[in-house]
Write a protein that holds these residues in place. Structure first.
Motif, PDB file in Angstrom:
ATOM      1  N   HIS A  92      87.607  35.813  48.733  1.00 42.00           N
ATOM      2  CA  HIS A  92      87.553  34.885  49.900  1.00 42.00           C
ATOM      3  C   HIS A  92      88.144  35.566  51.158  1.00 42.00           C
ATOM      4  O   HIS A  92      89.042  36.408  51.086  1.00 42.00           O
ATOM      5  N   ASP A  93      87.273  35.648  52.075  1.00 38.95           N
ATOM      6  CA  ASP A  93      87.686  36.154  53.307  1.00 38.95           C
ATOM      7  C   ASP A  93      87.714  37.619  53.283  1.00 38.95           C
ATOM      8  O   ASP A  93      88.845  38.480  53.541  1.00 38.95           O
ATOM      9  N   ASP A  94      86.837  38.450  52.116  1.00 42.88           N
ATOM     10  CA  ASP A  94      87.056  39.839  51.971  1.00 42.88           C
ATOM     11  C   ASP A  94      88.446  40.281  50.882  1.00 42.88           C
ATOM     12  O   ASP A  94      88.628  41.193  50.865  1.00 42.88           O
ATOM     13  N   ARG A  95      89.049  39.027  50.526  1.00 41.49           N
ATOM     14  CA  ARG A  95      89.936  39.309  49.540  1.00 41.49           C
ATOM     15  C   ARG A  95      90.177  38.900  48.403  1.00 41.49           C
ATOM     16  O   ARG A  95      89.567  37.647  48.108  1.00 41.49           O
ATOM     17  N   PRO A  96      89.784  39.960  47.251  1.00 38.77           N
ATOM     18  CA  PRO A  96      89.455  39.323  45.789  1.00 38.77           C
ATOM     19  C   PRO A  96      90.744  38.429  45.535  1.00 38.77           C
ATOM     20  O   PRO A  96      91.894  38.773  45.606  1.00 38.77           O
ATOM     21  N   ALA A  97      90.169  37.331  44.891  1.00 36.68           N
ATOM     22  CA  ALA A  97      91.144  36.239  44.623  1.00 36.68           C
ATOM     23  C   ALA A  97      91.290  36.081  42.912  1.00 36.68           C
ATOM     24  O   ALA A  97      92.393  35.588  42.589  1.00 36.68           O
ATOM     25  N   VAL A  98      90.330  36.274  42.181  1.00 34.38           N
ATOM     26  CA  VAL A  98      90.147  36.065  40.958  1.00 34.38           C
ATOM     27  C   VAL A  98      89.242  37.317  40.199  1.00 34.38           C
ATOM     28  O   VAL A  98      88.050  37.339  40.864  1.00 34.38           O
ATOM     29  N   ARG A  99      89.738  38.172  39.263  1.00 40.48           N
ATOM     30  CA  ARG A  99      88.790  39.140  38.783  1.00 40.48           C
ATOM     31  C   ARG A  99      88.816  38.574  37.411  1.00 40.48           C
ATOM     32  O   ARG A  99      89.575  38.417  36.510  1.00 40.48           O
ATOM     33  N   MET A 100      87.519  38.748  36.735  1.00 42.27           N
ATOM     34  CA  MET A 100      87.343  38.351  35.521  1.00 42.27           C
ATOM     35  C   MET A 100      86.339  39.670  34.633  1.00 42.27           C
ATOM     36  O   MET A 100      85.734  40.235  35.494  1.00 42.27           O
ATOM     37  N   ARG A 101      86.774  39.844  33.168  1.00 46.61           N
ATOM     38  CA  ARG A 101      86.167  40.551  32.274  1.00 46.61           C
ATOM     39  C   ARG A 101      85.582  39.688  31.324  1.00 46.61           C
ATOM     40  O   ARG A 101      86.386  39.137  30.818  1.00 46.61           O
ATOM     41  N   ALA A 102      84.330  39.874  30.961  1.00 43.44           N
ATOM     42  CA  ALA A 102      83.827  38.972  29.877  1.00 43.44           C
ATOM     43  C   ALA A 102      83.070  40.054  29.025  1.00 43.44           C
ATOM     44  O   ALA A 102      82.121  41.038  29.276  1.00 43.44           O
ATOM     45  N   TRP A 103      83.371  39.899  27.415  1.00 44.20           N
ATOM     46  CA  TRP A 103      82.407  40.433  26.696  1.00 44.20           C
ATOM     47  C   TRP A 103      81.372  39.452  26.126  1.00 44.20           C
ATOM     48  O   TRP A 103      81.769  38.606  25.506  1.00 44.20           O
ATOM     49  N   LEU A 104      80.234  40.196  26.139  1.00 50.31           N
ATOM     50  CA  LEU A 104      79.120  39.381  25.590  1.00 50.31           C
ATOM     51  C   LEU A 104      78.620  40.112  24.456  1.00 50.31           C
ATOM     52  O   LEU A 104      78.526  41.369  24.375  1.00 50.31           O
ATOM     53  N   MET A 105      78.391  39.507  23.427  1.00 50.82           N
ATOM     54  CA  MET A 105      77.801  39.925  22.173  1.00 50.82           C
ATOM     55  C   MET A 105      76.710  39.110  21.606  1.00 50.82           C
ATOM     56  O   MET A 105      76.521  37.990  21.691  1.00 50.82           O
ATOM     57  N   ARG A 106      75.822  39.914  20.716  1.00 49.37           N
ATOM     58  CA  ARG A 106      74.837  39.259  20.023  1.00 49.37           C
ATOM     59  C   ARG A 106      75.211  38.253  18.805  1.00 49.37           C
ATOM     60  O   ARG A 106      76.084  38.815  18.150  1.00 49.37           O
ATOM     61  N   GLU A 107      74.499  37.105  18.778  1.00 46.55           N
ATOM     62  CA  GLU A 107      74.967  36.267  17.674  1.00 46.55           C
ATOM     63  C   GLU A 107      73.963  36.792  16.393  1.00 46.55           C
ATOM     64  O   GLU A 107      73.185  37.401  16.421  1.00 46.55           O
ATOM     65  N   GLY A 108      74.673  36.418  15.147  1.00 45.43           N
ATOM     66  CA  GLY A 108      74.244  36.667  13.830  1.00 45.43           C
ATOM     67  C   GLY A 108      74.523  35.485  13.026  1.00 45.43           C
ATOM     68  O   GLY A 108      75.074  34.596  13.355  1.00 45.43           O
ATOM     69  N   ASP A 109      73.788  35.442  11.761  1.00 41.11           N
ATOM     70  CA  ASP A 109      73.825  34.532  10.823  1.00 41.11           C
ATOM     71  C   ASP A 109      75.097  34.629   9.891  1.00 41.11           C
ATOM     72  O   ASP A 109      74.887  35.393   9.113  1.00 41.11           O
ATOM     73  N   THR A 110      76.225  33.987  10.267  1.00 42.50           N
ATOM     74  CA  THR A 110      77.198  34.164   9.256  1.00 42.50           C
ATOM     75  C   THR A 110      77.923  32.848   8.831  1.00 42.50           C
ATOM     76  O   THR A 110      78.835  32.452   8.738  1.00 42.50           O
ATOM     77  N   ALA A 111      76.704  31.946   8.733  1.00 43.92           N
ATOM     78  CA  ALA A 111      77.235  30.439   8.437  1.00 43.92           C
ATOM     79  C   ALA A 111      77.903  30.414   6.944  1.00 43.92           C
ATOM     80  O   ALA A 111      78.809  29.628   6.818  1.00 43.92           O
ATOM     81  N   ALA A 112      77.370  31.392   6.171  1.00 42.74           N
ATOM     82  CA  ALA A 112      78.134  31.371   4.765  1.00 42.74           C
ATOM     83  C   ALA A 112      79.497  31.692   4.745  1.00 42.74           C
ATOM     84  O   ALA A 112      80.111  31.523   3.729  1.00 42.74           O
ATOM     85  N   LEU A 113      80.089  32.410   5.765  1.00 37.34           N
ATOM     86  CA  LEU A 113      81.282  33.077   6.154  1.00 37.34           C
ATOM     87  C   LEU A 113      82.210  31.980   6.793  1.00 37.34           C
ATOM     88  O   LEU A 113      83.400  32.428   7.050  1.00 37.34           O
ATOM     89  N   ALA A 114      81.559  31.110   7.555  1.00 33.84           N
ATOM     90  CA  ALA A 114      82.304  30.333   8.929  1.00 33.84           C
ATOM     91  C   ALA A 114      83.435  29.636   8.191  1.00 33.84           C
ATOM     92  O   ALA A 114      83.484  28.896   7.141  1.00 33.84           O
TER      93      ALA A 114
END
Length: 255
Positions: A92-114
């Motif tokens: 906002h107005d050249d001032r960082p107010a919120v900084r976020m980091r996100a890990w994005l991952m590929r899904e796989g089939d683990t239904a048998a372990l859920a």
């Protein structure tokens, strides 16, 4: 009405529904958390089509935000075929107010372990309606529909949903919809009246082991205050199918 209106590729204007609980002239941080989640997913979809999903969201709240236009930016910190780390910033107005980091991952089939040992919570229909405006002011809190069972100060289970869109005219994912509600946790199981003690959070971290589904998001929340001005709000997050992750918020406690 939505929480935000898009004014440009990276520019958004908040509506009256984002006004805060501690100060109604400031933005509640919850819609901004949803907004950054949304822009990270939009950036991902522009760059790749292999469907990486958000597994962790970590937000540092760098200051308060007036109810005024904000700008967003996204950069890839650690690229990868199956896992990547992305950083987004709300300014906002050249001032960082919120900084976020996100890990994005590929899904796989683990239904048998859920499975998870986190205990289930009663369904929304099994909890009484609770009016959060009895404790908190502000436009964002007024948009929340809440059903809650509170067992003691700092301990509650509850469900939250909102009829409002995040960004006017734009579809959003169920992860972004859920993330828009995550920050409400610190106000739903208070240990002390906010008129007597201030306890805003300085961060929020969510870990998701399953994608939340549906409009209701459930919380199983505990709030702890330490003896030296620090506190922690910790929640297990649920959808109607069961637990899907956790959310933690570090508090500064100021009597």
């Amino acid at each position: 009405m939505a929480y935000f209106k898009r004014e440009g590729e990276h520019v958004f204007h908040p509506t009256r529904h984002v006004s805060g609980a501690w100060n109604t002239d400031e933005q509640h941080i919850a819609p901004s958390i949803g907004l950054l989640t949304h822009v990270v997913e939009c950036d991902r979809d522009r760059r790749r089509d292999d469907g990486l999903v958000i597994a962790r969201l970590s937000f540092d709240i760098l200051g308060t935000l007036p109810v005024d236009r904000v700008e967003t930016s996204v950069q890839v910190v650690r690229p990868g075929r199956t896992i990547e780390l992305v950083e987004a910033t709300l300014v906002h107005d050249d001032r960082p107010a919120v900084r976020m980091r996100a890990w994005l991952m590929r899904e796989g089939d683990t239904a048998a372990l859920a499975g998870s040992p986190f205990p289930p919570i009663p369904a929304p229909e099994e909890m009484p309606v609770w009016d959060p405006t009895s404790v908190w002011a502000g436009g964002f809190i007024a948009t929340a529909e809440v059903r809650r069972i509170a067992s003691e100060p700092g301990r509650a289970t509850y469900w939250v949903r909102t009829p409002h869109d995040l960004v006017e005219g734009e579809p959003i994912s169920e992860v972004a919809r859920a993330a828009t509600l995550f920050d409400i946790a610190n106000g739903m199981a208070v240990r002390a009246r906010p008129e007597d003690v201030a306890f805003p959070n300085v961060d929020l971290t969510a870990h998701l082991f399953a994608r939340p589904r549906g409009d209701w998001i459930g919380f199983d929340t505990t709030v702890s205050f330490g003896p030296t001005g620090l506190g922690l709000t910790s929640s297990v997050i649920h959808d109607r199918h069961g637990p899907v992750g956790t959310v933690d918020q570090m508090l500064t406690v100021r009597p």
